[in-house]
Design a protein around this motif. Structure first.
Motif, PDB file in Angstrom:
ATOM      1  N   ARG A   1       6.083   2.836   0.129  1.00 23.50           N
ATOM      2  CA  ARG A   1       5.312   1.654   0.104  1.00 23.50           C
ATOM      3  C   ARG A   1       5.460   0.909   1.534  1.00 23.50           C
ATOM      4  N   HIS A   2       4.369   0.373   1.776  1.00 23.63           N
ATOM      5  CA  HIS A   2       4.079  -0.442   3.042  1.00 23.63           C
ATOM      6  C   HIS A   2       3.570  -1.746   2.764  1.00 23.63           C
ATOM      7  N   PRO A   3       4.257  -2.993   3.441  1.00 24.68           N
ATOM      8  CA  PRO A   3       3.629  -4.243   3.366  1.00 24.68           C
ATOM      9  C   PRO A   3       2.551  -4.359   4.268  1.00 24.68           C
ATOM     10  N   VAL A   4       1.279  -4.474   3.879  1.00 27.26           N
ATOM     11  CA  VAL A   4       0.280  -4.604   4.666  1.00 27.26           C
ATOM     12  C   VAL A   4      -0.804  -5.771   4.062  1.00 27.26           C
ATOM     13  N   SER A   5      -1.942  -6.053   5.148  1.00 26.93           N
ATOM     14  CA  SER A   5      -2.664  -7.372   4.566  1.00 26.93           C
ATOM     15  C   SER A   5      -4.146  -7.085   4.977  1.00 26.93           C
ATOM     16  N   PRO A   6      -5.230  -7.452   4.219  1.00 23.61           N
ATOM     17  CA  PRO A   6      -6.533  -7.288   4.754  1.00 23.61           C
ATOM     18  C   PRO A   6      -6.821  -8.371   6.070  1.00 23.61           C
ATOM     19  N   SER A   7      -5.732  -8.824   6.310  1.00 28.62           N
ATOM     20  CA  SER A   7      -5.999  -9.687   7.790  1.00 28.62           C
ATOM     21  C   SER A   7      -5.679  -8.698   8.969  1.00 28.62           C
ATOM     22  N   MET A   8      -5.186  -7.683   8.668  1.00 28.76           N
ATOM     23  CA  MET A   8      -4.999  -6.496   9.688  1.00 28.76           C
ATOM     24  C   MET A   8      -5.996  -5.798  10.250  1.00 28.76           C
ATOM     25  N   THR A   9      -5.993  -5.506  11.621  1.00 26.89           N
ATOM     26  CA  THR A   9      -7.050  -4.673  12.143  1.00 26.89           C
ATOM     27  C   THR A   9      -6.840  -3.283  11.515  1.00 26.89           C
ATOM     28  N   VAL A  10      -8.044  -2.265  11.924  1.00 24.39           N
ATOM     29  CA  VAL A  10      -7.672  -0.857  11.685  1.00 24.39           C
ATOM     30  C   VAL A  10      -6.483  -0.380  12.379  1.00 24.39           C
TER      31      VAL A  10
ATOM     32  N   PHE B   1       0.836  -1.075   0.015  1.00 24.59           N
ATOM     33  CA  PHE B   1       0.001  -0.005  -0.040  1.00 24.59           C
ATOM     34  C   PHE B   1       1.019   1.256   0.108  1.00 24.59           C
ATOM     35  N   THR B   2       0.558   2.246  -1.091  1.00 24.81           N
ATOM     36  CA  THR B   2       1.622   3.209  -1.091  1.00 24.81           C
ATOM     37  C   THR B   2       0.994   4.460  -0.349  1.00 24.81           C
ATOM     38  N   VAL B   3       1.501   5.248   0.586  1.00 28.17           N
ATOM     39  CA  VAL B   3       0.825   6.396   1.137  1.00 28.17           C
ATOM     40  C   VAL B   3       1.657   7.585   0.238  1.00 28.17           C
ATOM     41  N   PRO B   4       0.583   8.162  -0.337  1.00 36.16           N
ATOM     42  CA  PRO B   4       1.354   9.400  -1.249  1.00 36.16           C
ATOM     43  C   PRO B   4       1.883  10.430  -0.348  1.00 36.16           C
ATOM     44  N   LYS B   5       2.901  11.114  -0.903  1.00 34.04           N
ATOM     45  CA  LYS B   5       3.316  12.383  -0.455  1.00 34.04           C
ATOM     46  C   LYS B   5       2.494  13.173   0.050  1.00 34.04           C
ATOM     47  N   GLY B   6       2.406  13.983   1.084  1.00 31.40           N
ATOM     48  CA  GLY B   6       1.323  14.943   1.482  1.00 31.40           C
ATOM     49  C   GLY B   6      -0.212  14.671   1.850  1.00 31.40           C
ATOM     50  N   THR B   7      -0.270  13.386   1.792  1.00 28.21           N
ATOM     51  CA  THR B   7      -1.862  12.675   2.152  1.00 28.21           C
ATOM     52  C   THR B   7      -1.923  12.734   3.545  1.00 28.21           C
ATOM     53  N   SER B   8      -3.135  13.244   4.235  1.00 26.30           N
ATOM     54  CA  SER B   8      -3.351  13.432   5.455  1.00 26.30           C
ATOM     55  C   SER B   8      -3.626  12.002   6.089  1.00 26.30           C
ATOM     56  N   GLY B   9      -3.762  11.819   7.373  1.00 24.46           N
ATOM     57  CA  GLY B   9      -4.140  10.662   7.905  1.00 24.46           C
ATOM     58  C   GLY B   9      -5.695  10.302   7.471  1.00 24.46           C
TER      59      GLY B   9
ATOM     60  N   ARG C   1      -7.063   7.666  19.099  1.00 24.43           N
ATOM     61  CA  ARG C   1      -5.786   7.435  19.319  1.00 24.43           C
ATOM     62  C   ARG C   1      -4.984   8.804  19.548  1.00 24.43           C
ATOM     63  N   GLY C   2      -5.478   9.826  18.634  1.00 28.10           N
ATOM     64  CA  GLY C   2      -5.062  11.266  19.286  1.00 28.10           C
ATOM     65  C   GLY C   2      -4.181  11.772  18.243  1.00 28.10           C
ATOM     66  N   GLY C   3      -3.490  10.957  17.446  1.00 22.45           N
ATOM     67  CA  GLY C   3      -2.424  11.235  16.507  1.00 22.45           C
ATOM     68  C   GLY C   3      -1.984  10.400  15.673  1.00 22.45           C
ATOM     69  N   PHE C   4      -1.808  10.749  14.529  1.00 23.77           N
ATOM     70  CA  PHE C   4      -1.361   9.650  13.460  1.00 23.77           C
ATOM     71  C   PHE C   4      -0.312  10.170  12.475  1.00 23.77           C
ATOM     72  N   SER C   5       0.600   9.728  12.374  1.00 25.59           N
ATOM     73  CA  SER C   5       2.046  10.192  11.288  1.00 25.59           C
ATOM     74  C   SER C   5       2.368   9.315  10.286  1.00 25.59           C
ATOM     75  N   PRO C   6       1.382   9.056   9.147  1.00 28.55           N
ATOM     76  CA  PRO C   6       1.814   7.973   8.214  1.00 28.55           C
ATOM     77  C   PRO C   6       3.215   8.401   7.483  1.00 28.55           C
ATOM     78  N   LYS C   7       4.043   7.438   6.816  1.00 24.09           N
ATOM     79  CA  LYS C   7       5.280   7.677   6.287  1.00 24.09           C
ATOM     80  C   LYS C   7       4.988   7.533   4.986  1.00 24.09           C
ATOM     81  N   ALA C   8       5.531   8.378   3.987  1.00 25.04           N
ATOM     82  CA  ALA C   8       5.139   8.450   2.592  1.00 25.04           C
ATOM     83  C   ALA C   8       5.980   7.227   2.236  1.00 25.04           C
TER      84      ALA C   8
END
Length: 350
Positions: free
Chosen positions: A99-108, A56-64, A90-97
């Protein structure tokens, strides 16, 4: 005693207050219900455990919050409202732009944590093919616009710049650079780093788990590597390589020429250059001509896989002294020169 007109408003007021109380209770119940639903959704994955990992790719500049729609689109999230609720909670979220390895088996919650981790490096796969010589790998790197011609060969011709848990040859690392897929960052290719990774792979795949077995084989590591490099080119079926190794080692030990034609191709600019190959076969002065010269060739003729290395280390004894392959590359061993010649005629192999 109060007049009737004064009593009615009080009764009405009580009814209003009772109605408001019911509304408040219902709202509270609804709120608790919504909370329970959201909490359950946050801890529930879209897919069952074991779903494949995807990028899953986090685009640069995209908000949480803005990632919610992308996660839903790619089947990693069922509802953007659940995503927004989790981020609020959770009160805060700082994603990193990146590619990230993730899975539909992951919880939110697990998705959010993964997207805050370090992204995958921006590398590309580079395949070092089984049996390739240094010149073949160099040419492939050049063709991919990753290095300048000769860079890889030059680095691999200076073994003293590298480290390994086994003795390195003095003049060239031919045969010791393990063939597999390596991640390479375009525009920032360090050939010495690539070569060191190949040496590390050789140690991990073969040397370290087989160190004692190599000693018990009665052959030096270098002899095993030279033999394995020939097996890689001679026998296409890994399961047949121990038998071929047994034949070749027997010929070495008894002082018979190996007759491995692949060795005569080693010095060719193009491996499949038949005209030059036939010239080499007729040249008794060529040190790689194993039709005329006894013993192992001067060095490895390419990069062997672990299957070939293990076969060279642990050959299979047999009654055979010769072998050939038919047009379908099937192996046909023979016990003596007469049987070998008969097989040549039968399968038209010369």
């Amino acid at each position: 005693m109060q007049p009737a007109s004064a009593v009615l408003p009080c009764a009405a007021m009580k009814k209003v207050l009772a109605a408001l109380a019911v509304v408040i209770v219902l709202a509270a119940v609804a709120g608790v219900g919504a909370f329970v639903v959201m909490e359950g959704a946050v801890n529930k994955a879209v897919a069952a455990p074991g779903a494949p990992v995807v990028e899953f790719t986090v685009p640069k500049g995209t908000s949480g919050r803005g990632l919610g729609g992308l996660l839903v689109t790619q089947g990693l999230l069922s509802d953007t409202k659940v995503w927004r609720y989790h981020l609020f909670r959770r009160g805060g979220f700082s994603p990193k732009a990146g590619r990230h390895p993730v899975s539909p088996s992951m919880t939110v919650a697990e998705l959010a944590k993964a997207l805050e981790g370090n992204p995958l490096p921006d590398d590309i796969p580079f395949v070092v093919v089984e049996g390739w010589r240094l010149r073949d790998t160099d040419a492939a790197l050049v063709a991919a616009n990753l290095i300048k011609p000769g860079e890889y060969i030059a680095a691999a011709s200076n073994p003293s710049r590298f480290k390994a848990p086994f003795p390195l040859p003095v003049t060239t690392l031919e045969g010791y650079l393990y063939p597999e897929t390596y991640g390479i960052i375009p525009g920032d290719v360090d050939v010495e780093d690539l070569i060191q990774r190949q040496l590390d792979a050789f140690a991990a795949r073969f040397y370290t788990p087989n160190k004692d077995a190599i000693t018990q084989s009665g052959r030096s590591l270098h002899e095993v590597v030279v033999m394995a490099s020939m097996l890689e080119r001679e026998e296409p079926v890994p399961a047949q390589r121990p038998l071929v190794a047994g034949i070749l080692w027997k010929r070495v030990d008894k002082g018979f020429p190996l007759g491995v034609d692949a060795t005569s191709r080693y010095v060719l600019a193009q491996w499949n250059d038949r005209k030059e190959f036939l010239k080499r076969l007729r040249d008794p002065e060529d040190p790689y001509n194993t039709r005329h010269r006894k013993g192992l060739p001067p060095g490895p003729i390419g990069a062997p896989t672990v299957e070939s290395l293990q076969a060279a280390m642990a050959p299979k004894p047999s009654e055979f002294w010769y072998y050939l392959h038919d047009a379908q590359k099937n192996l046909h061993p023979s016990r003596n020169a007469d049987e070998h010649e008969a097989l040549r005629k039968k399968y038209n192999v010369y």
